[in-house]
Every structure is written in C-alpha cells, then in structure tokens.
Design a protein around this motif. Structure first.
Motif, PDB file in Angstrom:
ATOM      1  N   ASN A  32       0.805  -1.224   0.000  1.00  0.00           N
ATOM      2  CA  ASN A  32       0.000   0.000   0.000  1.00  0.00           C
ATOM      3  C   ASN A  32       0.839   1.275   0.000  1.00  0.00           C
ATOM      4  OD1 ASN A  32      -2.231  -1.572  -0.206  1.00  0.00           O
ATOM      5  ND2 ASN A  32      -2.809  -1.448   1.964  1.00  0.00           N
ATOM      6  N   LEU A  41       2.012   1.179  -4.260  1.00  0.00           N
ATOM      7  CA  LEU A  41       1.023   1.503  -5.296  1.00  0.00           C
ATOM      8  C   LEU A  41       0.870   3.009  -5.532  1.00  0.00           C
ATOM      9  CD1 LEU A  41      -1.447  -1.362  -4.429  1.00  0.00           C
ATOM     10  CD2 LEU A  41      -0.173  -1.102  -6.569  1.00  0.00           C
ATOM     11  N   TYR A  75      -6.088   5.621  -8.196  1.00  0.00           N
ATOM     12  CA  TYR A  75      -5.037   6.652  -8.203  1.00  0.00           C
ATOM     13  C   TYR A  75      -4.794   7.207  -9.605  1.00  0.00           C
ATOM     14  CZ  TYR A  75      -4.141   4.703  -3.554  1.00  0.00           C
ATOM     15  OH  TYR A  75      -4.283   4.254  -2.269  1.00  0.00           O
ATOM     16  N   LEU A  89     -19.003  -1.731   0.615  1.00  0.00           N
ATOM     17  CA  LEU A  89     -19.207  -0.640  -0.344  1.00  0.00           C
ATOM     18  C   LEU A  89     -17.936   0.194  -0.357  1.00  0.00           C
ATOM     19  CD1 LEU A  89     -22.773   0.730   0.432  1.00  0.00           C
ATOM     20  CD2 LEU A  89     -21.990  -0.507  -1.609  1.00  0.00           C
ATOM     21  N   SER A 114      -9.503   9.047   4.751  1.00  0.00           N
ATOM     22  CA  SER A 114      -9.522   8.040   3.683  1.00  0.00           C
ATOM     23  C   SER A 114      -8.127   7.992   3.061  1.00  0.00           C
ATOM     24  CB  SER A 114     -10.554   8.419   2.618  1.00  0.00           C
ATOM     25  OG  SER A 114     -10.210   7.836   1.369  1.00  0.00           O
ATOM     26  N   GLY A 122      -7.225   6.452   0.229  1.00  0.00           N
ATOM     27  CA  GLY A 122      -7.300   6.683  -1.212  1.00  0.00           C
ATOM     28  C   GLY A 122      -7.576   8.137  -1.553  1.00  0.00           C
ATOM     29  N   THR A 165      -7.222  -2.298   9.988  1.00  0.00           N
ATOM     30  CA  THR A 165      -8.334  -3.123   9.491  1.00  0.00           C
ATOM     31  C   THR A 165      -7.827  -4.287   8.648  1.00  0.00           C
ATOM     32  OG1 THR A 165     -10.245  -3.139   7.995  1.00  0.00           O
ATOM     33  CG2 THR A 165      -8.662  -1.381   7.648  1.00  0.00           C
ATOM     34  N   TRP A 177     -14.451  -0.055   7.956  1.00  0.00           N
ATOM     35  CA  TRP A 177     -15.364  -0.540   6.927  1.00  0.00           C
ATOM     36  C   TRP A 177     -16.699  -0.909   7.548  1.00  0.00           C
ATOM     37  CZ3 TRP A 177     -13.760   0.597   2.315  1.00  0.00           C
ATOM     38  CH2 TRP A 177     -12.397   0.667   2.054  1.00  0.00           C
TER      39      TRP A 177
HETATM   40  C1  EPZ Z   1      -6.874   1.449   1.494  1.00  0.00           C
HETATM   41  O1  EPZ Z   1      -8.113   1.338   0.812  1.00  0.00           O
HETATM   42  C2  EPZ Z   1      -6.176   0.111   1.383  1.00  0.00           C
HETATM   43  N1  EPZ Z   1      -5.960  -0.177  -0.032  1.00  0.00           N
HETATM   44  C3  EPZ Z   1      -7.011  -0.977   2.042  1.00  0.00           C
HETATM   45  O2  EPZ Z   1      -6.214  -2.165   2.044  1.00  0.00           O
HETATM   46  C4  EPZ Z   1      -7.289  -0.590   3.493  1.00  0.00           C
HETATM   47  O3  EPZ Z   1      -8.205  -1.500   4.056  1.00  0.00           O
HETATM   48  C5  EPZ Z   1      -7.881   0.820   3.585  1.00  0.00           C
HETATM   49  O4  EPZ Z   1      -7.044   1.770   2.874  1.00  0.00           O
HETATM   50  C6  EPZ Z   1      -8.003   1.319   5.015  1.00  0.00           C
HETATM   51  O5  EPZ Z   1      -6.739   1.293   5.650  1.00  0.00           O
HETATM   52  C7  EPZ Z   1      -4.910   0.373  -0.651  1.00  0.00           C
HETATM   53  O6  EPZ Z   1      -4.120   1.105  -0.088  1.00  0.00           O
HETATM   54  C8  EPZ Z   1      -4.722   0.024  -2.088  1.00  0.00           C
HETATM   55  P1  EPZ Z   1     -10.124   4.283   2.511  1.00  0.00           P
HETATM   56  P2  EPZ Z   1      -8.948   2.661   0.469  1.00  0.00           P
HETATM   57  O7  EPZ Z   1     -10.446   5.251   1.445  1.00  0.00           O
HETATM   58  O8  EPZ Z   1      -8.020   3.766   0.196  1.00  0.00           O
HETATM   59  C9  EPZ Z   1     -14.716   5.449   3.241  1.00  0.00           C
HETATM   60  C10 EPZ Z   1      -5.693  -4.430   1.685  1.00  0.00           C
HETATM   61  O9  EPZ Z   1      -6.161  -5.483   2.216  1.00  0.00           O
HETATM   62  N2  EPZ Z   1     -14.660   6.278   2.019  1.00  0.00           N
HETATM   63  O10 EPZ Z   1      -9.111   4.673   3.530  1.00  0.00           O
HETATM   64  O11 EPZ Z   1      -9.946   2.275  -0.575  1.00  0.00           O
HETATM   65  C11 EPZ Z   1     -14.661   3.952   2.935  1.00  0.00           C
HETATM   66  O12 EPZ Z   1     -15.916   3.454   2.556  1.00  0.00           O
HETATM   67  C12 EPZ Z   1      -6.615  -3.304   1.270  1.00  0.00           C
HETATM   68  O13 EPZ Z   1      -4.495  -4.275   1.437  1.00  0.00           O
HETATM   69  C13 EPZ Z   1     -15.750   7.039   1.679  1.00  0.00           C
HETATM   70  O14 EPZ Z   1     -16.780   7.066   2.367  1.00  0.00           O
HETATM   71  O15 EPZ Z   1      -9.700   2.883   1.856  1.00  0.00           O
HETATM   72  C14 EPZ Z   1     -14.147   3.405   4.254  1.00  0.00           C
HETATM   73  O16 EPZ Z   1     -15.216   3.253   5.148  1.00  0.00           O
HETATM   74  C15 EPZ Z   1      -8.050  -3.690   1.395  1.00  0.00           C
HETATM   75  N3  EPZ Z   1     -15.695   7.797   0.533  1.00  0.00           N
HETATM   76  C16 EPZ Z   1     -13.219   4.512   4.768  1.00  0.00           C
HETATM   77  O17 EPZ Z   1     -13.575   5.702   4.022  1.00  0.00           O
HETATM   78  C17 EPZ Z   1     -14.583   7.823  -0.251  1.00  0.00           C
HETATM   79  O18 EPZ Z   1     -14.586   8.542  -1.271  1.00  0.00           O
HETATM   80  C18 EPZ Z   1     -11.725   4.270   4.586  1.00  0.00           C
HETATM   81  O19 EPZ Z   1     -11.468   3.887   3.235  1.00  0.00           O
HETATM   82  C19 EPZ Z   1     -13.472   7.041   0.109  1.00  0.00           C
HETATM   83  C20 EPZ Z   1     -13.527   6.258   1.253  1.00  0.00           C
END
Ligand code: EPZ
Length: 407
Positions: free
Chosen positions: A23, A26, A96, A120, A158, A160, A296, A319
């Motif tokens: 992570n 990427l 990204y 989701l 978040s 991402g 998580t 999540w």
């Molecule tokens: C990253 O996902 C990781 N993936 C995930 O790892 C990891 O579980 C997650 O961060 C949390 O640490 C990568 O880095 C490629 P978020 P990401 O945006 O960026 C909500 C693994 O197993 N949200 O931090 O997609 C979302 O629904 C993977 O290696 C919104 O509501 O996660 C969640 O509840 C799986 N709106 C929370 O934020 C948005 O526009 C955190 O998600 C974006 C996110």
C-alpha cells in the motif's frame, strides 16, 4: 485459476524477510505519471497488484526496467489513452489514476475500480477533491484545463482520497491545504517520494500543505510491509511455532505488537526484526481504526488466532462490514457471529477444508487455518492472495510449510 495445496499441522519456525509495502508501493507507482523524468524505486514488491499498476503505466508509454532491487520508471514520453478496463477492475489502487491522469493529461475516465469487494467502496471524497481543484466530473470522465490549489476538508480519514488529493495538488497552480487526512505510513512514503522529485509537501498531523511544483525524477526505498509482517507473526503463532520477520517497520506496528501481547504472545523486537510465540492464549478484543490504531487489514488475520485460542471480539470502525470472510473460514471450523461492524469469534475446533479465497486478507486467513491443522487443504483462486504477498510459496516453505501453488 491458481490453487494452493497445503499439508498442514507442522509448527512453522524460522526467519522471513518482509517485502516492500504494497500500500506504499502503489501510490508511488501511480505518482510517477506526474513526473517528467526517470524515477528510481528500491524494494518494490513483485506482487499481483504492482504488476497490474506497472502495466497501466506502460499503457500510457512508460518504460520500466528492473535492475537488481531497483525499478526504473521512465515517464518522460507519456500520452493519455483510456485505461484498459480489464486492468482497472483488478486493483483498487487504479483509483489513483484519477489524481495522476488529471494532473498530467487533464482527463481521466471513470470506470468500475476493482480490488477487494468486502464492503461498499465509494469514491465521493476523491471526486469532491477533483471538483475543489477545478475539475468537472461527468458520468464517465473527469476533465480539467488547469488544476488550481484549494482548501480540501475531509470529514473522515480516507487513504485513497488523501492520495488522490496529494496527486491532484502536487503540480497544481498555487497552494493546497488538505485537512482531515489519513496518516498511514504509506501517506508519508508518498510525500517523501514526491518531495524527492521536487514537490513541496508538508504534513503536520492530519493537515497537509502543498505548493504546486514541476517534478523531475524521484528516488525512494519502499518501506517494509507491516501487514505482511503481522500476517507471518500471526501465522507462526497459529501453527504453534515462532516466526521472526525481518525488515519490519517496528515503529509503525505498535498497535499490532500490543495486540499480539494481549493475545498472550511473547514478542521480541530487535532492530528491524520481530519474533512472536504464544505462551498461553487469552480472549482478545480488537478495534480496527485508522492509523495509528490497529489496522483493518489485519483483523481478518487475527480472527483465526482467536478461534484457535480463547475466542475474541472484533469491531471494525473503518469498513461498514468487513466480515464476509468469516463465512469462508467456517468451512475450516471457525465459529462466529456478526452484527453490523462487530464480530464475535468463538473458540473453535479447526479442521481441513477446500475453500475459495474470499479476498486478499481473508484468503491469508484461510491459509493460516489450513497450515495449522493436520491434513490436506486446498485454497482456490489463490491469485487473490498473491496480489499482496510476494514469493509466498518460497517464504513459507523456508519456515517448514508443506505448500504447493499450481495453476
Ligand atoms: C486502502 O483502501 C487500502 N488499499 C485498504 O487495504 C485498506 O483496508 C484501507 O485503505 C483502510 O486502511 C490500498 O491502499 C490500495 P479508505 P482505500 O479510502 O483507500 C470510506 C488491503 O487489504 N470512504 O481509507 O480504498 C470507505 O468506505 C486493502 O491491502 C468514503 O466514504 O480505503 C471506508 O469506510 C483492502 N468515501 C473509509 O472511508 C470515499 O470517497 C476508509 O477507506 C473514500 C472512502
């Protein structure tokens, strides 16, 4: 479809060198799209997700060469093409492309972004960052003439969306301030890499200040993968053995080390190595939260540990519901109940099974069960595990696992 065949029951003992963090790698790979130059990335893990990311960069004209532990990424002559949907749907990090393609080309198609499908996964925060910097978001494409620095306020962290906001503003005109950022170690790794390429990015707590700059080739060594390290420490305990993980980012892993100790493990940290073995298993309560809390991505890895010991409880605040994998673990005998974002794992008698990988970390949890019980188990759709664990078969064979991966 790849299959893992395991003959389990032997305690796993020995040393495993942890690879570069998935992570962290990427965002660094995708950020090269912003750069007009040649970048040097050391310790890039060779896993399914990074292969797909590099293929996406090649589709824009990037030239990529591996020299020993260094990957050279030449992004001097890029042009935009609609990203290949077959690649985009394979990995979550294809989101990204939004920040990097808008910054470099002024356009990015929107399409179903892939990755683990355990919950989701909205992109509303990513899109609102695009709008803040002046892009127009249409049904299937985002466009902008020039990105202008802005104030961005996220109401939850978040990973991402923070990455994309940084990618959008690193070369934008003027100053951007992003508040409410994620502060996972991979965010700092991205900032360090972009700063080495001439960016001006400073993080102070959950606030990041960016002055847009032109970028040249950057240089970085990818940090060790704390999720891989935590997974192998847990696996050693699960099999009644003791694994020592090298290249572990110990200072980032405080919450993981604490959780292992609460489970009853004897954990020893030395330089960049961690070893763990179990004295007496305790009932364990875990709450997964954004960094610096318990990750998580490791809660599915701790569920089998709970089942094999005194049971436990998991609350995942990141999540909405990341417990689909428990259905699959039930075929190995793991008993659990789920209510919303909380799961109770009961002390269980585990046995061999044939199972299909539910997702990356859930797949590793299946493998932990399979290796801990005597007899033959099979795990199908093993590519899913190989998306995030480098050289899995050799690393596990070296600590005594009887494991074969076939096609
Ligand atoms: C990253 O996902 C990781 N993936 C995930 O790892 C990891 O579980 C997650 O961060 C949390 O640490 C990568 O880095 C490629 P978020 P990401 O945006 O960026 C909500 C693994 O197993 N949200 O931090 O997609 C979302 O629904 C993977 O290696 C919104 O509501 O996660 C969640 O509840 C799986 N709106 C929370 O934020 C948005 O526009 C955190 O998600 C974006 C996110």
């Amino acid at each position: 479809m790849k299959r893992i065949v395991v003959s389990g029951g032997a305690p796993l003992n020995g040393d495993i060198a942890v690879s570069g963090s998935k992570n962290a790698a990427l965002p660094i790979i995708f950020s090269c799209i912003l750069i007009n130059g040649i970048s040097e990335i050391d310790n890039l893990p060779d896993i399914g997700d990074t292969r797909v990311a590099l293929d996406l960069l090649r589709s824009f004209g990037a030239v990529i060469e591996r020299r020993g532990s260094i990957t050279l990424i030449d992004t001097r002559r890029l042009s935009y093409v609609k990203p290949d949907e077959n690649l985009v749907e394979k990995i979550r990090a294809s989101t990204y492309l939004i920040g990097s393609c808008l910054s470099r080309f002024g356009a990015c198609h929107l399409m179903p972004f892939g990755g683990c499908n355990f919950s989701l996964r909205p992109i509303d925060m990513h899109l609102s960052a695009c709008r803040s910097l002046g892009a127009s978001v249409n049904d299937n494409i985002i466009l902008c003439h020039s990105l202008r620095g802005a104030d961005i306020n996220f109401d939850k962290p978040s990973v991402g969306a923070t990455v994309n906001a940084i990618l959008l503003s690193a070369t934008a005109t003027g100053r951007t301030v992003i508040r409410g950022c994620a502060i996972e170690p991979h965010i700092d790794a991205l900032i360090d890499f972009l700063n080495s390429a001439g960016a001006s990015i400073m993080r102070n707590g959950r606030e990041v200040e960016i002055f847009g700059r032109e970028l040249h080739g950057g240089k970085i060594k990818v940090i060790g993968d704390m999720i891989e390290s935590g997974s192998y420490l847990a696996l050693g305990i699960m099999t009644g053995g003791k694994i020592r993980t090298h290249n572990s980012p110990i200072s980032d892993m405080t919450s993981v080390i604490d959780a292992l100790r609460e489970l009853g493990a004897d954990v020893v940290c030395e330089n960049d190595s961690i070893s763990a073995c179990l004295n007496s298993g305790n009932h364990l309560r875990l709450t997964a939260t954004p960094y610096p809390g318990f990750p998580t991505d490791l809660q599915p890895i701790f569920a089998p540990l709970m089942a094999a010991n005194m049971g436990g409880e998991i609350c995942d605040t990141v999540w909405e519901s990341r417990f689909g994998y428990l259905n699959v673990l039930s075929s190995f005998g793991v008993r659990s109940s789920v209510l919303g974002n909380r799961a109770t794992i009961y002390k269980s008698n585990l046995h061999t099974a044939s199972a299909v990988c539910p997702d990356l970390r859930g797949g590793m949890a299946c493998l932990m069960c399979a290796l801990s019980v005597e007899g033959k188990s099979e795990i199908y759709s093993a590519e899913t595990i190989l998306r995030g664990y480098e050289d899995l078969e050799n690393k596990l064979s070296a600590v005594g696992a009887e494991i074969k991966i076939d096609n």
